[in-house]
Design an enzyme around this catalytic site. Structure first.
Site, PDB file in Angstrom:
ATOM      1  N   LYS A  50       0.833  -1.218   0.000  1.00  0.00           N
ATOM      2  CA  LYS A  50       0.000   0.000   0.000  1.00  0.00           C
ATOM      3  C   LYS A  50       0.860   1.258   0.000  1.00  0.00           C
ATOM      4  O   LYS A  50       0.652   2.169  -0.795  1.00  0.00           O
ATOM      5  CB  LYS A  50      -0.895  -0.013   1.253  1.00  0.00           C
ATOM      6  N   ASN A  51       1.839   1.296   0.922  1.00  0.00           N
ATOM      7  CA  ASN A  51       2.585   2.544   1.089  1.00  0.00           C
ATOM      8  C   ASN A  51       3.609   2.783  -0.013  1.00  0.00           C
ATOM      9  O   ASN A  51       4.262   3.819  -0.044  1.00  0.00           O
ATOM     10  CB  ASN A  51       3.219   2.592   2.481  1.00  0.00           C
ATOM     11  N   ARG A 121      -4.846  10.176   3.727  1.00  0.00           N
ATOM     12  CA  ARG A 121      -3.798  11.053   4.227  1.00  0.00           C
ATOM     13  C   ARG A 121      -2.606  11.115   3.271  1.00  0.00           C
ATOM     14  O   ARG A 121      -1.936  12.130   3.169  1.00  0.00           O
ATOM     15  CB  ARG A 121      -3.349  10.537   5.593  1.00  0.00           C
ATOM     16  N   ASP A 145      -4.993  12.102  12.937  1.00  0.00           N
ATOM     17  CA  ASP A 145      -5.399  10.756  12.593  1.00  0.00           C
ATOM     18  C   ASP A 145      -5.953  10.118  13.847  1.00  0.00           C
ATOM     19  O   ASP A 145      -5.803  10.677  14.927  1.00  0.00           O
ATOM     20  CB  ASP A 145      -4.157   9.985  12.111  1.00  0.00           C
ATOM     21  N   ASP A 333       3.798   0.330  12.330  1.00  0.00           N
ATOM     22  CA  ASP A 333       2.563  -0.283  11.834  1.00  0.00           C
ATOM     23  C   ASP A 333       2.348  -1.678  12.401  1.00  0.00           C
ATOM     24  O   ASP A 333       1.258  -2.223  12.335  1.00  0.00           O
ATOM     25  CB  ASP A 333       2.573  -0.338  10.305  1.00  0.00           C
TER      26      ASP A 333
HETATM   27  N1  EPU Z   1       6.422  14.044  11.473  1.00  0.00           N
HETATM   28  C1  EPU Z   1       6.486  15.369  11.830  1.00  0.00           C
HETATM   29  N2  EPU Z   1       6.463  16.295  10.840  1.00  0.00           N
HETATM   30  C2  EPU Z   1       6.370  15.961   9.515  1.00  0.00           C
HETATM   31  C3  EPU Z   1       6.288  14.601   9.162  1.00  0.00           C
HETATM   32  C4  EPU Z   1       6.323  13.661  10.169  1.00  0.00           C
HETATM   33  O1  EPU Z   1       6.579  15.711  12.999  1.00  0.00           O
HETATM   34  O2  EPU Z   1       6.367  16.868   8.668  1.00  0.00           O
HETATM   35  C5  EPU Z   1       6.459  13.012  12.537  1.00  0.00           C
HETATM   36  C6  EPU Z   1       5.141  12.249  12.626  1.00  0.00           C
HETATM   37  O3  EPU Z   1       4.199  12.924  13.417  1.00  0.00           O
HETATM   38  C7  EPU Z   1       5.566  10.945  13.229  1.00  0.00           C
HETATM   39  C8  EPU Z   1       6.954  10.712  12.625  1.00  0.00           C
HETATM   40  O4  EPU Z   1       7.394  11.997  12.172  1.00  0.00           O
HETATM   41  O5  EPU Z   1       5.703  11.093  14.617  1.00  0.00           O
HETATM   42  C9  EPU Z   1       6.975   9.724  11.464  1.00  0.00           C
HETATM   43  O6  EPU Z   1       6.066  10.104  10.451  1.00  0.00           O
HETATM   44  P1  EPU Z   1       6.324   9.775   8.909  1.00  0.00           P
HETATM   45  O7  EPU Z   1       6.332  11.058   8.172  1.00  0.00           O
HETATM   46  O8  EPU Z   1       7.512   8.881   8.794  1.00  0.00           O
HETATM   47  O9  EPU Z   1       5.027   8.937   8.561  1.00  0.00           O
HETATM   48  P2  EPU Z   1       4.049   9.135   7.335  1.00  0.00           P
HETATM   49  O10 EPU Z   1       4.798   9.366   6.090  1.00  0.00           O
HETATM   50  O11 EPU Z   1       2.981  10.087   7.708  1.00  0.00           O
HETATM   51  C10 EPU Z   1       4.074   6.606   6.666  1.00  0.00           C
HETATM   52  C11 EPU Z   1       3.059   5.521   6.454  1.00  0.00           C
HETATM   53  C12 EPU Z   1       2.486   5.089   7.802  1.00  0.00           C
HETATM   54  C13 EPU Z   1       3.625   4.619   8.682  1.00  0.00           C
HETATM   55  C14 EPU Z   1       4.685   5.730   8.831  1.00  0.00           C
HETATM   56  C15 EPU Z   1       5.901   5.321   9.601  1.00  0.00           C
HETATM   57  C16 EPU Z   1       2.125   6.021   4.315  1.00  0.00           C
HETATM   58  C17 EPU Z   1       0.939   6.414   3.518  1.00  0.00           C
HETATM   59  N3  EPU Z   1       1.979   6.000   5.622  1.00  0.00           N
HETATM   60  O12 EPU Z   1       3.372   7.703   7.276  1.00  0.00           O
HETATM   61  O13 EPU Z   1       1.633   3.973   7.512  1.00  0.00           O
HETATM   62  O14 EPU Z   1       3.120   4.293   9.951  1.00  0.00           O
HETATM   63  O15 EPU Z   1       5.122   6.134   7.503  1.00  0.00           O
HETATM   64  O16 EPU Z   1       6.509   4.224   9.019  1.00  0.00           O
HETATM   65  O17 EPU Z   1       3.168   5.709   3.751  1.00  0.00           O
HETATM   66  C18 EPU Z   1      -0.289   2.633   7.642  1.00  0.00           C
HETATM   67  O18 EPU Z   1       0.103   2.062   6.623  1.00  0.00           O
HETATM   68  O19 EPU Z   1      -1.282   2.218   8.313  1.00  0.00           O
HETATM   69  C19 EPU Z   1       0.411   3.828   8.102  1.00  0.00           C
HETATM   70  C20 EPU Z   1      -0.081   4.648   9.014  1.00  0.00           C
END
Ligand code: EPU
Length: 444
Positions: A50-51, A121, A145, A333
């Site tokens: 998915k991601n 998202r 979220d 996850d």
């Molecule tokens: N963060 C910030 N500022 C930002 C971006 C992130 O503070 O600008 C913080 C977040 O709040 C969090 C941490 O950094 O505490 C990690 O967030 P990250 O940006 O790595 O996560 P994401 O890109 O929003 C993706 C996956 C998530 C997965 C996370 C971590 C997708 C669509 N989502 O989210 O997947 O948990 O990386 O590996 O790729 C899921 O598949 O159910 C899911 C939630």
């Protein structure tokens, strides 16, 4: 378009279907009922990640022409991203059971509206590529979220450092840049989403962009490899320093999505709870080192096979302590799944969450099933019990709902997982795949 189990009516903004037999079966299942069952036995085919696919779909806005993406999971989040791409002007067609054809026109509308962004998202991933392609972009600000705040400050700061002018007003992120200029960026935290957005902007920037403290998840390597196939020059893939040389020349490609390591982890957790012996076809051992090591410590037997992973669980697992960390650590996850697994294991385990502050709501649901779990700050303390008892429970996000379903496999009586539509957002036919392994999961 509504979610239905018959091909929805095709409208200008709907993903089209090349042939009705390829129309994805989107199910609006709110409740999945898990009946107590025996061991899991047999083979399960792991779907595309998915991601990874969501970001590759975002990258198709970077070049004009026809993209063909295979190994696409038939999940609701893919449908939402397809709807977003259709809104932008792309034509998205299911051209095979797990194949999407995306035709990106030379003129696109770089706007991701609120109603779609709230459903998905990952639509924030469109900001970088749309800005790089169109010199401007508008993407509604994704909110928090169910598992806590999800800020995008790092995405915005990095795009500003590449030369974008960004304003956030009335819930809309507006970005403008006649051109982006490569620079050295240092991320505060190896954010998956920020790394991906920067990558997709930097491939069209003038000059070289260096991303320090980049995330190293396999899905990022898959996106980088897609961009390289499209004509970009990206080095350092798989390390925390990515170097991107910008170019004006990008072209469409045909490629397959990598297998979903979180789906693999989910089936391993289900196996740990139900017991049995399964082959996870297409699973990549190299993406799961830490998960395999932790489950090995718990006394699950896992080894690579010629076409995936073989796993066996012939005893009650032993509790261990686990911390979630950016890749190659144990993925956040997997946390709800690990907690469900530990709720059935022998002994006490502590799970420490290092990424998302509020990822705990499912714990109270597991407690309703008789689990002995407490949480304090970022720690969850789980005292395993031989058997939980089935109950109606509510899943609030994809992984939480999947974990509750997995927990039900080892419970006495029936477990009713409400909020099961979250499972369809991220897993292709999870219930069907479990049933093929001998479980009894019924859609309500
Ligand atoms: N963060 C910030 N500022 C930002 C971006 C992130 O503070 O600008 C913080 C977040 O709040 C969090 C941490 O950094 O505490 C990690 O967030 P990250 O940006 O790595 O996560 P994401 O890109 O929003 C993706 C996956 C998530 C997965 C996370 C971590 C997708 C669509 N989502 O989210 O997947 O948990 O990386 O590996 O790729 C899921 O598949 O159910 C899911 C939630």
């Amino acid at each position: 378009m509504t979610i239905s189990d018959t091909p929805p009516e095709v409208t200008a903004s709907s993903p089209q279907y090349a042939s009705p037999q390829y129309a994805p079966q989107f199910l609006d299942t709110q409740i999945l009922e898990v009946h107590p069952g025996g061991r899991l036995e047999g083979e399960v085919l792991i779907s595309g990640a998915k991601n990874s696919v969501l970001k590759i779909m975002a990258a198709t806005t970077l070049a004009t022409g026809r993209f063909i993406i295979s190994n696409v999971p038939r999940i609701t989040d893919v449908r939402y991203m397809a709807e977003l791409l259709a809104e932008i002007g792309c034509e998205v067609t299911w051209s095979g059971l797990n194949e999407l054809t995306i035709d990106t026109p030379s003129e696109i509308t770089p706007v991701a509206p609120y109603d779609l962004v709230t459903k998905l998202r990952a639509s924030i991933s469109l900001l970088g590529p749309l800005l790089a392609r169109c010199a401007e972009a508008e993407v509604a600000l994704p909110g928090g979220d169910d598992f806590g705040p999800r800020p995008v400050d790092m995405h915005l700061k990095a795009l500003e450092e590449l030369g974008a002018e960004i304003t956030v007003e009335h819930g809309i992120i507006s970005a403008k840049a006649s051109h982006l200029t490569g620079t050295r960026l240092v991320l505060e935290f190896p954010s998956v989403g920020a790394t991906e957005n920067i990558l997709m902007a930097a491939v069209r920037a003038k000059g070289v962009t260096v991303i320090e403290n980049a995330a190293r998840e396999p899905e990022i390597a898959d996106l980088a490899s897609c961009l390289a196939q499209m004509g970009a020059t990206v080095s350092g893939v798989g390390t925390s320093t990515l170097v991107v040389e910008g170019t004006d020349e990008l072209w469409p490609v045909e490629r397959a999505v990598i297998p979903d390591r979180i789906e693999v982890s989910t089936f391993l957790a289900a196996l740990g709870i139900a017991g049995g012996e399964i082959l996870l076809r297409n699973a990549r051992h190299s993406h799961l080192d830490m998960v395999v090591r932790k489950l090995g410590e718990m006394e699950m037997r896992i080894s690579p096979s010629s076409n995936g992973l073989w796993a066996m669980c012939d005893r009650r697992l032993r509790a261990v302590d686990v911390s979630t960390l950016p890749y190659p650590g144990v993925p956040t996850d997997m946390k709800p799944l690990l907690v469900a697994l530990l709720a059935h294991a022998d002994g006490v385990g502590i799970v420490t969450e290092n990424l998302f502050a509020g990822r705990f709501r499912y714990v109270d649901e597991l407690v309703r099933m008789g689990a002995d779990i407490r949480y304090e700050g970022q720690h969850v303390i789980v005292r395993g019990k031989e058997r939980l008892s089935g109950a109606p429970v509510q899943g609030h996000d994809i992984r939480a709902a999947a974990a509750l379903l997995a927990a039900g496999l080892g419970a006495e009586g029936i477990t009713e997982v409400h909020g099961a539509q979250h499972i369809d957002r991220g897993y292709e036919d999870f219930a069907g795949k479990l049933n093929a392994l001998g479980a009894e999961v019924v859609r309500r």
